[in-house]
Scaffold this active site. Structure first.
Site, short mmCIF file in Angstrom:
data_model
loop_
_atom_site.label_atom_id
_atom_site.label_comp_id
_atom_site.label_asym_id
_atom_site.label_seq_id
_atom_site.Cartn_x
_atom_site.Cartn_y
_atom_site.Cartn_z
N ASN A 1 0.83 -1.20 0.00
CA ASN A 1 0.00 0.00 0.00
C ASN A 1 0.87 1.26 0.00
O ASN A 1 2.03 1.19 0.38
CB ASN A 1 -0.92 -0.01 1.23
N CYS B 1 -4.74 -7.39 -3.72
CA CYS B 1 -5.26 -7.15 -2.38
C CYS B 1 -6.25 -8.27 -2.05
O CYS B 1 -6.76 -8.94 -2.95
CB CYS B 1 -5.95 -5.79 -2.32
N HIS B 2 -6.52 -8.49 -0.75
CA HIS B 2 -7.44 -9.56 -0.37
C HIS B 2 -8.77 -9.05 0.17
O HIS B 2 -9.55 -9.81 0.71
CB HIS B 2 -6.78 -10.48 0.66
N HIS C 1 -9.84 -0.79 -1.97
CA HIS C 1 -10.41 -0.42 -0.67
C HIS C 1 -11.69 0.39 -0.79
O HIS C 1 -12.26 0.79 0.23
CB HIS C 1 -9.38 0.35 0.19
N TYR D 1 -12.11 6.68 4.50
CA TYR D 1 -12.18 7.05 3.09
C TYR D 1 -13.36 7.98 2.79
O TYR D 1 -13.47 8.49 1.67
CB TYR D 1 -12.32 5.81 2.20
#
Length: 488
Positions: free
Chosen positions: A149, A170-171, A201, A258
């Site tokens: 990241n 990414c998971h 994300h 975010y």
């Protein structure tokens, strides 16, 4: 098969071990070479000893080398995997600590927001160094798999400026799908078919089918609200689901930073988070978790080494994308996953230069993305706000333009909801000065930033955030693990 995989930042011991064992679950890969590299000789030797123990216990012909000479590790590599954290926990602590002085309360701070943007400034020059080495000494057309990241910024820089074949991994999508399958009563996550699309994300489950039956918003809301654990831990995500009509991949705590609505006032933060685990919204939660994990590993290393003597169990192969991508590319066994790539028509209502996370298929011809997806308007609007910040942040990292960096931070949704322009300008000066050792592109701007800080009248506060917890000692961690083992 015989080829070479280089892992940069291999001192991320637990994650490197997971990637290693996943890849060796592919029968054809038993005889490949792993080249580990890291800036820490100490961490390198610890992880090499663990991987050597795995190779020995499983009687494999696999080769493992370790060196602090990154270029040597990359020589002849067909695949390069990055899991670096430039600046380590020292710089990361400033990503959390300094914004708190200006009222910005982050749970993770590694993707956007003030901490994520500065993290990108540290990473991007190093990512471009990786790309230069890949172009010059790795196999022709080597593939760069970025796990580090801030995912979108790093991948953007590698593709646009590094000129290397790059995919970001990414998971978050897999974890979100597991949650949905659980609340809907599925016996296995494989019963859930879904389309998840957006940006890293901030990815959205825009289509859901359980055993072929379409799942709508109302059914999903009811399922989450009825769940005895998620109804408490994921309050913010459930609220976003109610308002947007689709579920977000990202954890309660991460999602909260975010968006400009849930984390801008201390009294509101505690309303939406849950303190049962760091990931649900704790102030600086990932910093605490990372610090405790490092301390635990250093202390309990002999146990990790002993555990490496167990046979590899292919049934326990994780859902991390890397091993499945390599298997598909090398064996032509098709793999479907969600990948971070340049948009270029993948999502119709996001900017075409953006890095998007969306479904794709992998075979011997490469990663092939499903194109022409259109996000719900609210999801697209939220993503675009972050994309604009990511774009400015990448350009600032490339150019060393501190004014553009300040504008990027100013336009971050949560920062803009909390801080004034004067506060943002001073905060960025303070972060650049504190992290100057990892920000070579801003070296020319540091003296003037120090001068401005010496004359500034912007007030700050000593504040630990709305939901801070101190790092636990090894003894406390042992007691907690023992209690969990007894209860379970």
């Amino acid at each position: 098969m015989s080829f070479k995989i280089a892992i940069i930042g291999a001192g991320s011991v637990g994650f490197t071990k997971k990637l290693f064992t996943d890849i060796l679950c592919v029968p054809e890969f038993k005889g490949i070479e792993f080249a580990l590299t890291d800036v820490s000789e100490h961490n390198l030797q610890m992880i090499k000893a663990i991987l050597d123990r795995i190779v020995e216990a499983n009687k494999l012909p696999t080769t493992v080398t370790a060196t602090t000479d990154r270029r040597k590790a990359l020589e002849g590599a067909r695949y390069v995997i990055s899991c670096v954290r430039v600046g380590g926990l020292e710089a990361y602590a400033d990503d959390i600590r300094i914004p708190l002085k200006y009222g910005i309360d982050q749970c993770v701070g590694d993707t956007i927001c003030a901490g994520g943007i500065l993290y990108g400034q540290r990473n991007i020059p190093v990512i471009l160094d990786f790309c230069k080495d890949i172009r010059e000494v790795a196999e022709t057309d080597a593939k760069f798999l970025n796990y580090a990241n801030p995912m979108a910024m790093n991948t953007w820089a590698a593709i646009e400026y590094g000129k290397v074949d790059t995919v970001g991994l990414c998971h978050g999508v897999q974890h979100g799908a597991e949650q949905i399958a659980e609340v809907l009563g599925a016996k296995s996550p494989r019963e859930l078919d879904y389309v998840c699309s957006g940006i890293n994300h901030q990815t959205w489950f825009i289509e859901l089918r359980l055993n072929g039956r379409e799942i709508g918003k109302d059914e999903l809301v009811a399922a989450f609200e009825a769940h005895p654990v998620y109804s408490r831990q994921e309050k913010l995500r459930i609220d976003v689901l109610k308002r947007f009509g689709v579920y977000s991949t990202e954890s309660n705590g991460h999602l909260s930073e975010y968006l400009p609505w849930y984390r801008k006032r201390p009294d509101e933060i505690t309303r939406w988070i849950d303190m049962s685990d760091w990931i649900h919204g704790e102030t600086g939660g990932y910093l605490r978790y990372s610090t405790e994990t490092r301390n635990w590993f250093e202390t309990e290393y002999p146990q990790f080494l002993e555990a490496a003597s167990k046979p590899i169990d292919p049934s326990k192969r994780s859902n991390e994308h890397a091993s499945h991508i390599l298997e598909a590319l090398e064996t032509n066994r098709v793999y479907r996953g969600h990948f971070n790539v340049k948009n270029d028509g993948v999502i119709t209502n996001l900017p075409q230069d953006a890095i998007v996370e969306s479904p794709g298929f992998v075979d011997r011809f490469g990663i092939n993305m499903a194109a022409g997806i259109t996000l719900p308007e609210a999801c697209a609007a939220t993503c675009i706000s972050s994309i604009n910040v990511q774009r400015m942040s990448v350009h600032a990292a490339i150019s060393g333009d501190i004014d553009l960096l300040k504008l990027a931070v100013l336009h971050d949704p949560l920062v803009g909801a909390v801080s004034t322009p004067e506060e943002v300008w001073q905060m960025v000066d303070e972060m650049v000065v504190a992290q100057a050792a990892w920000l070579p592109q801003f070296a020319h701007a540091v003296p003037a930033a120090k001068e401005r800080l010496s004359k500034s009248r912007v007030k700050t506060r000593e504040w630990a955030g709305a939901a801070w917890r101190s790092v636990r000692s090894i003894e406390e961690l042992r007691a907690e693990k023992a209690a969990l083992k007894q209860a379970g």
